[in-house]
Design a protein around this motif. Structure first.
Motif, PDB file in Angstrom:
ATOM      1  N   ASN A 130       0.545  -0.973   0.031  1.00 55.09           N
ATOM      2  CA  ASN A 130      -0.283   0.437   0.268  1.00 55.09           C
ATOM      3  C   ASN A 130       0.282   0.718  -0.256  1.00 55.09           C
ATOM      4  O   ASN A 130       0.919   2.291  -0.596  1.00 55.09           O
ATOM      5  N   TYR A 131       2.022   0.883   0.706  1.00 54.62           N
ATOM      6  CA  TYR A 131       2.432   2.375   1.566  1.00 54.62           C
ATOM      7  C   TYR A 131       3.310   3.082   0.078  1.00 54.62           C
ATOM      8  O   TYR A 131       3.486   4.447   0.041  1.00 54.62           O
ATOM      9  N   PHE A 132       3.059   2.051  -0.980  1.00 56.61           N
ATOM     10  CA  PHE A 132       4.648   3.161  -2.034  1.00 56.61           C
ATOM     11  C   PHE A 132       4.061   3.803  -2.592  1.00 56.61           C
ATOM     12  O   PHE A 132       4.409   4.513  -3.051  1.00 56.61           O
ATOM     13  N   TRP A 133       2.905   3.769  -2.830  1.00 60.07           N
ATOM     14  CA  TRP A 133       1.799   4.232  -3.848  1.00 60.07           C
ATOM     15  C   TRP A 133       1.566   6.052  -2.858  1.00 60.07           C
ATOM     16  O   TRP A 133       1.515   6.656  -3.694  1.00 60.07           O
ATOM     17  N   ILE A 134       1.161   5.446  -1.392  1.00 64.10           N
ATOM     18  CA  ILE A 134       1.024   6.748  -1.271  1.00 64.10           C
ATOM     19  C   ILE A 134       2.511   7.748  -1.203  1.00 64.10           C
ATOM     20  O   ILE A 134       2.354   8.587  -1.713  1.00 64.10           O
ATOM     21  N   LEU A 135       3.435   6.640  -0.464  1.00 66.06           N
ATOM     22  CA  LEU A 135       4.265   7.404  -0.792  1.00 66.06           C
ATOM     23  C   LEU A 135       5.234   8.362  -1.884  1.00 66.06           C
ATOM     24  O   LEU A 135       5.404   9.334  -1.955  1.00 66.06           O
ATOM     25  N   LEU A 136       4.982   7.612  -2.835  1.00 70.21           N
ATOM     26  CA  LEU A 136       5.040   8.063  -4.446  1.00 70.21           C
ATOM     27  C   LEU A 136       3.999   8.835  -4.715  1.00 70.21           C
ATOM     28  O   LEU A 136       4.502  10.160  -5.512  1.00 70.21           O
ATOM     29  N   ALA A 178      14.685  12.848  -0.176  1.00 68.80           N
ATOM     30  CA  ALA A 178      14.846  11.905  -0.548  1.00 68.80           C
ATOM     31  C   ALA A 178      15.855  10.395  -0.060  1.00 68.80           C
ATOM     32  O   ALA A 178      15.863   9.829   0.317  1.00 68.80           O
ATOM     33  N   PHE A 179      16.492  10.881   1.470  1.00 67.55           N
ATOM     34  CA  PHE A 179      17.010  10.041   2.325  1.00 67.55           C
ATOM     35  C   PHE A 179      15.730   9.484   2.564  1.00 67.55           C
ATOM     36  O   PHE A 179      15.110   8.273   3.027  1.00 67.55           O
ATOM     37  N   TYR A 180      14.227   9.983   2.605  1.00 62.39           N
ATOM     38  CA  TYR A 180      13.190   9.465   3.590  1.00 62.39           C
ATOM     39  C   TYR A 180      12.507   8.589   2.331  1.00 62.39           C
ATOM     40  O   TYR A 180      12.062   7.350   3.180  1.00 62.39           O
ATOM     41  N   CYS A 181      12.121   9.250   1.118  1.00 61.94           N
ATOM     42  CA  CYS A 181      11.870   7.963  -0.126  1.00 61.94           C
ATOM     43  C   CYS A 181      13.230   6.317   0.519  1.00 61.94           C
ATOM     44  O   CYS A 181      12.477   5.368  -0.292  1.00 61.94           O
ATOM     45  N   LEU A 182      14.608   7.253   0.035  1.00 60.93           N
ATOM     46  CA  LEU A 182      15.420   5.824   0.364  1.00 60.93           C
ATOM     47  C   LEU A 182      15.229   4.712   1.104  1.00 60.93           C
ATOM     48  O   LEU A 182      15.356   4.123   0.798  1.00 60.93           O
ATOM     49  N   CYS A 183      15.044   5.388   3.097  1.00 62.46           N
ATOM     50  CA  CYS A 183      14.737   4.457   2.984  1.00 62.46           C
ATOM     51  C   CYS A 183      13.506   3.509   3.055  1.00 62.46           C
ATOM     52  O   CYS A 183      14.058   2.363   3.179  1.00 62.46           O
ATOM     53  N   TRP A 184      12.570   4.208   2.570  1.00 67.05           N
ATOM     54  CA  TRP A 184      11.187   3.077   3.209  1.00 67.05           C
ATOM     55  C   TRP A 184      11.883   2.089   2.002  1.00 67.05           C
ATOM     56  O   TRP A 184      11.009   1.375   1.880  1.00 67.05           O
ATOM     57  N   GLY A 185      11.969   2.676   0.384  1.00 68.16           N
ATOM     58  CA  GLY A 185      12.689   2.055  -0.277  1.00 68.16           C
ATOM     59  C   GLY A 185      13.637   0.839  -0.264  1.00 68.16           C
ATOM     60  O   GLY A 185      12.814  -1.266  -0.638  1.00 68.16           O
TER      61      GLY A 185
END
Length: 209
Positions: A130-136, A178-185
């Motif tokens: 789910n959260y990939f799309w929310i974060l995207l 960018a770090f925020y997105c990279l961490c979850w990815g």
């Protein structure tokens, strides 16, 4: 037989309740992101800050959902274990195969209850589902706001200026983002690889966990 049937019904009910709770926390994330989008894009002069702050709420909801998923996974695994070792053999062969001691594993799970997946695994799975799309959507909306409002972006220096939040420079805000997105990815990627490894090593791929 009757006791096991009622036990199965109870576990299905538990699984359904916790599945509903998972949907609820996802809905909270979607709604808060929608509110942030409405505020940010309400006018060209509106600040992109709500899209930054909503990231904190999304993390909070993700943690809640991961914890709920760990509970849900316990009930789901027990249901699947009974379906695999009790329901299916009874329907197909009329034999419970108690000599395989599947009932001992189920009893042990009741005597010594535990989570079947780690918190990090649960977080990774919820991000992938789910959260990939929310974060995207959050990331694209934030960058889109910087690019188009209040006027179309003309230079990189202007981008950094628009990204600045009070005394915090724009380059730092973008770096943290960018770090925020990279961490979850990264968490989602590592979790997926660990799930694949466990699936290859598991003797009962449709079983508990």
């Amino acid at each position: 037989m009757g006791v096991l049937a009622h036990l199965y019904r109870g576990e299905v009910y538990r699984s359904t309740i916790w599945r509903t709770r998972l949907d609820t926390s996802t809905n909270w994330s979607v709604v808060t992101l929608g509110v942030a989008l409405s505020i940010t894009y309400s006018s060209p002069q509106a600040s992109p800050l709500p899209l930054v702050l909503v990231g904190i709420l999304i993390i909070f909801f993700l943690m809640i959902e991961a914890r709920r998923y760990r509970y849900f996974n316990v009930w789901r695994a027990r249901c699947r274990w009974m379906e695999l070792n009790f329901m299916a053999p009874m329907l197909k062969e009329g034999d419970l195969h108690l000599e395989e001691h599947w009932q001992d594993r189920l009893a042990d799970d009741y005597l010594h209850p535990r989570y079947h997946v780690s918190m990090w695994t649960a977080i990774g799975r919820r991000i992938r589902r789910n959260y990939f799309w929310i974060l995207l959507i959050q990331t694209i909306a934030y960058l889109g706001k910087l690019i188009v409002h209040p006027t179309p972006l003309a230079s990189t220096a202007e981008l950094l200026q628009r990204a600045a939040i009070g005394p915090v420079p724009g380059w730092l805000v973008l770096t943290v983002g960018a770090f925020y997105c990279l961490c979850w990815g990264t968490i989602a990627f590592i979790s997926e690889k660990q799930d694949e490894k466990r699936a290859r090593m598991r003797r009962d791929p449709l079983g508990m966990g």
